[in-house]
Scaffold this motif. Structure first.
Motif, PDB file in Angstrom:
ATOM      1  N   ARG A   1     -35.934  -4.395 -41.371  1.00 21.84           N
ATOM      2  CA  ARG A   1     -36.314  -3.268 -40.530  1.00 21.84           C
ATOM      3  C   ARG A   1     -35.518  -2.008 -40.819  1.00 21.84           C
ATOM      4  O   ARG A   1     -35.008  -1.353 -39.932  1.00 21.84           O
ATOM      5  CB  ARG A   1     -36.214  -3.672 -39.056  1.00 21.84           C
ATOM      6  CG  ARG A   1     -36.920  -4.997 -38.830  1.00 21.84           C
ATOM      7  CD  ARG A   1     -36.883  -5.408 -37.426  1.00 21.84           C
ATOM      8  NE  ARG A   1     -37.610  -4.472 -36.613  1.00 21.84           N
ATOM      9  CZ  ARG A   1     -38.170  -4.773 -35.462  1.00 21.84           C
ATOM     10  NH1 ARG A   1     -38.092  -5.988 -35.008  1.00 21.84           N
ATOM     11  NH2 ARG A   1     -38.802  -3.901 -34.764  1.00 21.84           N
ATOM     12  N   MET A   2     -35.406  -1.714 -42.094  1.00 28.21           N
ATOM     13  CA  MET A   2     -34.722  -0.500 -42.523  1.00 28.21           C
ATOM     14  C   MET A   2     -35.714   0.293 -43.380  1.00 28.21           C
ATOM     15  O   MET A   2     -36.639  -0.286 -43.938  1.00 28.21           O
ATOM     16  CB  MET A   2     -33.497  -0.864 -43.374  1.00 28.21           C
ATOM     17  CG  MET A   2     -32.308  -1.273 -42.550  1.00 28.21           C
ATOM     18  SD  MET A   2     -31.563   0.183 -41.801  1.00 28.21           S
ATOM     19  CE  MET A   2     -30.847  -0.512 -40.342  1.00 28.21           C
TER      20      MET A   2
ATOM     21  N   ILE B   1     -33.441   2.065 -48.292  1.00 30.89           N
ATOM     22  CA  ILE B   1     -32.208   1.298 -48.088  1.00 30.89           C
ATOM     23  C   ILE B   1     -32.482  -0.118 -48.561  1.00 30.89           C
ATOM     24  O   ILE B   1     -33.173  -0.901 -47.925  1.00 30.89           O
ATOM     25  CB  ILE B   1     -31.736   1.339 -46.625  1.00 30.89           C
ATOM     26  CG1 ILE B   1     -31.399   2.782 -46.268  1.00 30.89           C
ATOM     27  CG2 ILE B   1     -30.527   0.437 -46.427  1.00 30.89           C
ATOM     28  CD1 ILE B   1     -30.842   2.975 -44.899  1.00 30.89           C
TER      29      ILE B   1
ATOM     30  N   ASP C   1     -27.929   8.970 -44.812  1.00 31.64           N
ATOM     31  CA  ASP C   1     -28.081   7.568 -44.464  1.00 31.64           C
ATOM     32  C   ASP C   1     -26.801   6.968 -43.912  1.00 31.64           C
ATOM     33  O   ASP C   1     -26.818   5.922 -43.308  1.00 31.64           O
ATOM     34  CB  ASP C   1     -28.512   6.781 -45.703  1.00 31.64           C
ATOM     35  CG  ASP C   1     -29.926   7.141 -46.089  1.00 31.64           C
ATOM     36  OD1 ASP C   1     -30.791   7.044 -45.210  1.00 31.64           O
ATOM     37  OD2 ASP C   1     -30.139   7.563 -47.229  1.00 31.64           O
ATOM     38  N   ALA C   2     -25.704   7.632 -44.178  1.00 31.83           N
ATOM     39  CA  ALA C   2     -24.436   7.062 -43.716  1.00 31.83           C
ATOM     40  C   ALA C   2     -24.192   7.409 -42.263  1.00 31.83           C
ATOM     41  O   ALA C   2     -23.184   7.036 -41.700  1.00 31.83           O
ATOM     42  CB  ALA C   2     -23.289   7.578 -44.570  1.00 31.83           C
ATOM     43  N   SER C   3     -25.108   8.102 -41.672  1.00 32.02           N
ATOM     44  CA  SER C   3     -25.050   8.544 -40.277  1.00 32.02           C
ATOM     45  C   SER C   3     -23.731   9.211 -39.916  1.00 32.02           C
ATOM     46  O   SER C   3     -23.350   9.281 -38.777  1.00 32.02           O
ATOM     47  CB  SER C   3     -25.392   7.433 -39.281  1.00 32.02           C
ATOM     48  OG  SER C   3     -24.781   6.233 -39.613  1.00 32.02           O
TER      49      SER C   3
ATOM     50  N   ARG D   1     -23.832  12.392 -37.741  1.00 32.51           N
ATOM     51  CA  ARG D   1     -23.902  12.391 -36.288  1.00 32.51           C
ATOM     52  C   ARG D   1     -22.678  13.013 -35.637  1.00 32.51           C
ATOM     53  O   ARG D   1     -22.666  13.305 -34.459  1.00 32.51           O
ATOM     54  CB  ARG D   1     -24.115  10.981 -35.752  1.00 32.51           C
ATOM     55  CG  ARG D   1     -25.483  10.865 -35.126  1.00 32.51           C
ATOM     56  CD  ARG D   1     -25.727   9.476 -34.631  1.00 32.51           C
ATOM     57  NE  ARG D   1     -25.991   8.610 -35.748  1.00 32.51           N
ATOM     58  CZ  ARG D   1     -25.205   7.623 -36.098  1.00 32.51           C
ATOM     59  NH1 ARG D   1     -24.110   7.382 -35.429  1.00 32.51           N
ATOM     60  NH2 ARG D   1     -25.523   6.873 -37.101  1.00 32.51           N
TER      61      ARG D   1
ATOM     62  N   GLU E   1     -29.402  11.196 -32.362  1.00 35.02           N
ATOM     63  CA  GLU E   1     -29.147   9.770 -32.165  1.00 35.02           C
ATOM     64  C   GLU E   1     -30.008   9.223 -31.043  1.00 35.02           C
ATOM     65  O   GLU E   1     -30.608   8.164 -31.157  1.00 35.02           O
ATOM     66  CB  GLU E   1     -27.669   9.539 -31.851  1.00 35.02           C
ATOM     67  CG  GLU E   1     -27.346   8.083 -31.765  1.00 35.02           C
ATOM     68  CD  GLU E   1     -25.896   7.877 -31.374  1.00 35.02           C
ATOM     69  OE1 GLU E   1     -25.428   6.758 -31.554  1.00 35.02           O
ATOM     70  OE2 GLU E   1     -25.252   8.821 -30.888  1.00 35.02           O
TER      71      GLU E   1
ATOM     72  N   ARG F   1     -33.418   8.759 -32.193  1.00 37.08           N
ATOM     73  CA  ARG F   1     -33.545   7.609 -33.070  1.00 37.08           C
ATOM     74  C   ARG F   1     -33.514   6.312 -32.259  1.00 37.08           C
ATOM     75  O   ARG F   1     -34.265   5.390 -32.498  1.00 37.08           O
ATOM     76  CB  ARG F   1     -32.377   7.626 -34.056  1.00 37.08           C
ATOM     77  CG  ARG F   1     -32.722   6.961 -35.355  1.00 37.08           C
ATOM     78  CD  ARG F   1     -31.563   7.029 -36.302  1.00 37.08           C
ATOM     79  NE  ARG F   1     -31.202   8.407 -36.634  1.00 37.08           N
ATOM     80  CZ  ARG F   1     -30.222   8.696 -37.490  1.00 37.08           C
ATOM     81  NH1 ARG F   1     -29.522   7.729 -38.039  1.00 37.08           N
ATOM     82  NH2 ARG F   1     -29.920   9.943 -37.755  1.00 37.08           N
ATOM     83  N   LEU F   2     -32.573   6.290 -31.289  1.00 38.84           N
ATOM     84  CA  LEU F   2     -32.447   5.106 -30.456  1.00 38.84           C
ATOM     85  C   LEU F   2     -33.749   4.823 -29.720  1.00 38.84           C
ATOM     86  O   LEU F   2     -34.213   3.703 -29.649  1.00 38.84           O
ATOM     87  CB  LEU F   2     -31.324   5.302 -29.435  1.00 38.84           C
ATOM     88  CG  LEU F   2     -29.978   4.758 -29.876  1.00 38.84           C
ATOM     89  CD1 LEU F   2     -28.907   5.171 -28.890  1.00 38.84           C
ATOM     90  CD2 LEU F   2     -30.035   3.253 -29.995  1.00 38.84           C
TER      91      LEU F   2
ATOM     92  N   ARG G   1     -36.286   3.510 -31.982  1.00 35.88           N
ATOM     93  CA  ARG G   1     -35.959   2.164 -32.412  1.00 35.88           C
ATOM     94  C   ARG G   1     -36.404   1.143 -31.364  1.00 35.88           C
ATOM     95  O   ARG G   1     -37.035   0.150 -31.666  1.00 35.88           O
ATOM     96  CB  ARG G   1     -34.448   2.027 -32.627  1.00 35.88           C
ATOM     97  CG  ARG G   1     -34.036   0.715 -33.224  1.00 35.88           C
ATOM     98  CD  ARG G   1     -32.555   0.504 -33.082  1.00 35.88           C
ATOM     99  NE  ARG G   1     -32.165   0.352 -31.690  1.00 35.88           N
ATOM    100  CZ  ARG G   1     -32.244  -0.793 -31.031  1.00 35.88           C
ATOM    101  NH1 ARG G   1     -32.683  -1.869 -31.630  1.00 35.88           N
ATOM    102  NH2 ARG G   1     -31.877  -0.870 -29.766  1.00 35.88           N
TER     103      ARG G   1
ATOM    104  N   ALA H   1     -39.147  -1.649 -31.847  1.00 34.35           N
ATOM    105  CA  ALA H   1     -38.721  -3.044 -31.739  1.00 34.35           C
ATOM    106  C   ALA H   1     -39.624  -3.797 -30.780  1.00 34.35           C
ATOM    107  O   ALA H   1     -40.132  -4.877 -31.092  1.00 34.35           O
ATOM    108  CB  ALA H   1     -37.271  -3.111 -31.268  1.00 34.35           C
TER     109      ALA H   1
END
Lengths: 194, 745
Positions: free
Chosen positions: A47-48, A52, A156-158, A161, A170, A173-174, A177, A181
């Motif tokens: 799930r990426m 990645i 991608d390394a976040s 933020r 964030e 994105r949360l 997500r 999900a």
């Protein structure tokens, strides 16, 4: 010696590692390159985003590996014998250092470039996206695209933020997500009907 | 020391504002805030050593004086001290802003000069102070609280030996090269650390002496005095006195003369130090005063330790530690870990000389944690290389019995080595827990409450970094539990409870993490009052409809805790936002459960970061995942009809009479090549998180394995599906599923 590239003056005299992706040639500052390793089995992370690729074990440290072809939306294909992983070190805020890997088709050489031999990224009017391009240069007979390695990876390394606008990003994105999900969970359960 | 005045004043201002917050909680005849305020003064003293106007430095010394009075007296704040501190706080703020804007500093308020009633005259506090009166210093005895502080004293003892040794070495360097500012600084810091540690254990005599020596070095640091041989002599004499104290502490810790007061004559040293600070150094050292005959003086008068003259009370107690054990180091700026090497030392011989030397060795080696991490990673690589060799086809085809035996031997040794290496980073949570005993004792005595602290799971091992960072939040929460959670004995009896309140502090491995619980049987949280307070403070909207746990979470909001809350009985908000931040910085979380009238439970769940877990390796398609065994309730191969679908969308399986939802993990993760199309073809693993359970369908069980959790790094920080990764035996990476997420989908 600092490996940080200042944002205001991206085009810099220095040594660059060049590598190929498909038929194209790219370069990144050598200062960011920690090592180059042979392509090894990569554990996919579920799930990426597709670029990645997964994680590998670099002598006891787990590092994320990106597929640069996928990142730049190039044609995907099998990696050849010369494919390898370039491990780069990124300097985050507060002195944190992150290692990440990038799969490339082949490593070419290390070249010394001067400021005046680097031209700014051409404007294609939207496509392809030039946000990851630092500039282009002509050397050893071919045109090489110099990549803004920090921008590519920090995406991608976040680490980004830590920036002011990070919080809302964030949260967004949360939110997505969680939504995806639960959607996926539901559709999976749907699929289980026996 | 390249701090510019503006950065110093900014730092001082930050301390000043935290000081103000702490000061608001100070109550007459209580010691609330004493330790924080003490540490603020220590921070300020550090700053004062940089480049601060003299008036500010003096005011800090003044504050230190009041605080020392308190430390030497009742250990509680007197009304007068509080007035002084408030006055000081006001003045200091003004003075700081004046300094920042380069204005003239306001004069000290009246009455500050007359309070110097401690034996610690301002001469010692501030080398530049004008008062030059000779103070007669009494010989102070220290008494150890062996029962309560044993752990801390042990640590203090071993740290002090190291510190004093490095001081001595530094001094010898200094004698050769008096202007070596690096060495002066390091000696200064060593004394400073020593002073702090002694202060924490209330070893006043040690603290005083260390303080004076520190002042002397500080003066040297600022080039106010020159390092000369007589000065070095004085400092050496001082560090010898500290050594004697340390030696006596060591003896008492081993059971000799336990509990007897320790007196080491220090007044002549203190006087010499002060004389040196004033610049009138006596040409020769005064004759040392006679030594208390009751105290064995192992080091005699000679600054160079001569063990043969010591009255050896006992041969070195045989080391009880057999395993390689790591204890966390609490104080000190270095990021080091101490490894107990007692068992590596030869057994004590009968020789007096040698055992005397052994008495002084601490049995610990300080190591840089970076070296330790590198070692652990390399051992991991070794294990992988070993298994690659063993599993290599060409080796396996060799039919040599000898080789097989050697390979087995190699495997055993490497896995033993790996286990040992892993254990180096893990320390029991005990040291952090035991400090709480002291805290509870102090608060309950001061509040006249009857409290017992029950510790549970102290042997639970945690990464030392976590143990270290856990200390502060624990102090806050325990203090709150005793202070605000538990009622007075009378109130408890009136409510039909035992007058003895209980605070339970426990640690366990649970939910794929480490769970720390602070439980009290006090009055519980009053949701109504918290909500009212939250609305009043503008933290929640008056129209918001909140669940009980959402209401409890208001106490974690910054701005909830204010001065008024401590008089308000419902208030548990003293620094709870800080607690939450601290725990979140460890990537953990805090939860509150509370029943009004029955008590509250604060649950801290910490991630595994570097913990070793037992994992269950499962296979789905071509992928392998690790499920922490701790969260696994059971696993079984379902028979036809065991799994029931509901609404054709969900599925449940009956686990011990409970209908448990089933998740098809392969489909959920998007794995390719799933083998278990039907439930009967796969295995259901029942996992739990808190009270909730879920069955997870996988293709196969591969095995059980102990793995080291590795962080997956920044890239995967936002995903909650995986708790981490682990390097498997073949060198590849295995992913560890986060059971909490799977259960609470």
């Amino acid at each position: 010696m600092t490996t940080k590239i200042s944002t205001d003056n991206k085009l810099k005299t220095g040594r660059y590692l060049t590598f190929s992706l498909g038929n194209e040639s790219y370069g990144i500052p050598v200062l960011n390159v920690r090592e180059i390793i042979r392509l090894c089995p990569i554990t996919p992370v579920p799930r990426m985003p597709t670029h990645i690729k997964g994680v590998i074990n670099l002598r006891g440290t787990v590092i994320a590996v990106l597929d640069l072809r996928a990142k730049f939306q190039l044609a995907l294909g099998d990696y050849g014998d010369r494919a390898c992983i370039i491990v780069v070190q990124l300097n985050g805020p507060e002195g944190t250092k992150t290692l990440m890997g990038a799969i490339v088709d082949a490593v070419e050489e290390v070249v010394q470039l001067r400021d005046d031999s680097i031209e700014p990224a051409p404007d294609f009017g939207g496509s392809p996206d030039t946000q990851y391009i630092m500039g282009v240069t002509t050397c050893t007979g071919s045109v090489k695209t110099l990549l803004d390695i920090e921008k590519i990876f920090l995406d991608d390394a976040s680490i980004t933020r830590a920036l002011p606008d990070g919080i809302s990003r964030e949260a967004a994105r949360l939110g997505t997500r969680n939504a995806t999900a639960s959607n996926v969970a539901e559709s999976n359960l749907l699929a289980t009907g026996k | 020391m390249s701090n510019s005045p503006s950065s110093i004043s900014a730092q001082a201002l930050a301390i000043h504002s935290r000081f103000g917050i702490e000061l608001a909680f100070v109550v007459p005849n209580e010691d609330t805030g004493l330790l924080p305020i003490n540490s603020f003064f220590m921070e300020l003293e550090d700053l004062a050593n940089t480049d601060m106007p003299e008036l500010l430095v003096k005011s800090i010394s003044k504050g230190r004086e009041w605080l020392n009075e308190t430390f030497e007296g009742t250990m509680t704040f007197s009304e007068k001290t509080i007035t002084h501190l408030n006055e000081w706080h006001g003045w200091f703020g003004e003075a700081l802003s004046a300094w920042e804007t380069s204005k003239n500093l306001p004069p000290h308020p009246a009455g500050w000069e007359s309070t110097g009633s401690t034996p610690f005259d301002s001469t010692a506090e501030s080398p530049t102070a004008g008062a030059h009166n000779e103070v007669s210093v009494e010989e102070k005895a220290i008494e150890l609280n062996l029962k309560e502080d044993a752990e801390l004293l042990h640590e203090f003892h071993s740290e002090s030996i190291d510190a004093l040794q490095s001081i001595e070495q530094g001094l010898l360097v200094l004698e050769e090269n008096p202007s070596d500012s690096g060495t002066i600084n390091s000696i200064f810091r060593a004394f400073h650390t020593f002073k702090g540690a002694a202060g924490f254990l209330r070893l006043i005599a040690l603290q005083d002496l260390a303080h004076d020596l520190e002042s002397l070095l500080d003066a040297a640091r600022q080039s106010k005095i020159k390092i000369t041989t007589p000065i070095v002599d004085i400092i050496l004499a001082g560090s010898d006195a500290l050594k004697k104290y340390t030696f006596q502490i060591g003896l008492q810790l081993k059971g000799t003369n336990a509990g007897a007061p320790i007196v080491v004559p220090t007044s002549h040293i203190i006087q010499r130090v002060r004389a040196a600070l004033r610049g009138d150094l006596p040409p020769t050292a005064p004759p040392p005063p006679q030594v208390d005959p009751a105290v064995p003086d192992p080091l005699a008068e000679d600054p160079a330790p001569d063990p043969t003259t010591s009255e050896e009370p006992k041969p070195h107690a045989s080391p009880s530690e057999t395993a390689l054990k790591v204890i966390p180091q609490k104080r000190g700026p270095l990021n080091t870990i101490e490894v107990n090497v007692t068992h590596l030392m030869p057994t004590p011989t009968a020789s007096k000389e040698q055992s005397a030397v052994k008495e002084q060795s601490s049995g610990f080696v300080k190591l840089d944690t970076a070296k330790l991490d590198a070692l652990i990673d390399l051992v991991g690589e070794l294990v992988i290389a070993q298994s690659m060799v063993v599993q290599d086809p060409s080796i396996q085809n060799l039919e040599s019995r000898n080789l097989a035996r050697s390979l087995r031997q190699l495997s055993r040794t490497t896995s033993e080595l790996q286990r040992n290496a892993m254990s180096l980073r893990m320390v029991p949570v005990r040291s952090a827990f035991q400090k709480m005993g002291r805290l509870v004792r102090d608060i309950s005595a001061q509040q006249k409450k009857q409290v017992q602290l029950v510790l549970d799971g102290e042997e639970t091992e945690l990464d030392r970094n976590i143990v270290e960072k856990l200390s502060d939040p624990l102090v806050h929460m325990i203090r709150n539990a005793v202070d605000h959670g538990l009622e007075s004995p009378e109130e408890r009896v009136a409510n039909g409870k035992s007058p003895l309140g209980t605070v339970r502090l426990s640690a366990s491995h649970q939910r794929g993490g480490i769970l720390i619980r602070i439980q009290d049987d006090g009055k519980g949280l009053n949701a109504k009052k918290i909500l009212a307070k939250g609305i009043e403070r503008g933290l929640v909207s008056p129209t918001a409809e909140l669940t009980e746990s959402e209401i409890y979470n208001i106490v974690f909001m910054p701005g909830f805790s204010t001065a008024e809350t401590i008089t308000d009985l419902s208030g548990r908000g003293v620094g709870m936002d800080v607690v939450k931040r601290n725990i979140e910085s460890l990537r953990g979380k805090v939860e509150i459960q509370s029943v009004l009238g029955k008590g509250s439970t604060f649950t801290i769940l910490l991630p595994l970061t570097l913990a070793i877990i037992d994992g269950l390796m499962v296979g789905i398609g071509n992928d392998r995942y690790i499920i922490p065994t701790i969260s696994v309730r059971e696993s079984f191969r379902p028979k036809v009809g065991m799994v029931t679908s509901i609404h054709e969308r969900g599925a449940v399986v009956s686990v011990r009479g409970r209908q448990t939802p089933v998740l098809r993990l392969g489909e959920f993760l998007g794995t390719e090549g799933i083998k278990a199309k039907n439930y009967e073809d796969g295995i259901i693993i029942v996992v739990e998180s808190g009270d909730d359970m879920r069955g997870i369908l996988v293709d196969e069980l591969i095995g059980k394995q102990e793995v080291v959790i590795k962080s997956m790094g920044e890239t995967f920080k936002d995903q909650h599906l995986l708790a981490g990764a682990a390097v498997l035996g073949d060198g590849s990476v295995g992913l560890i599923l986060d059971v909490d997420t799977l259960v609470n989908l």
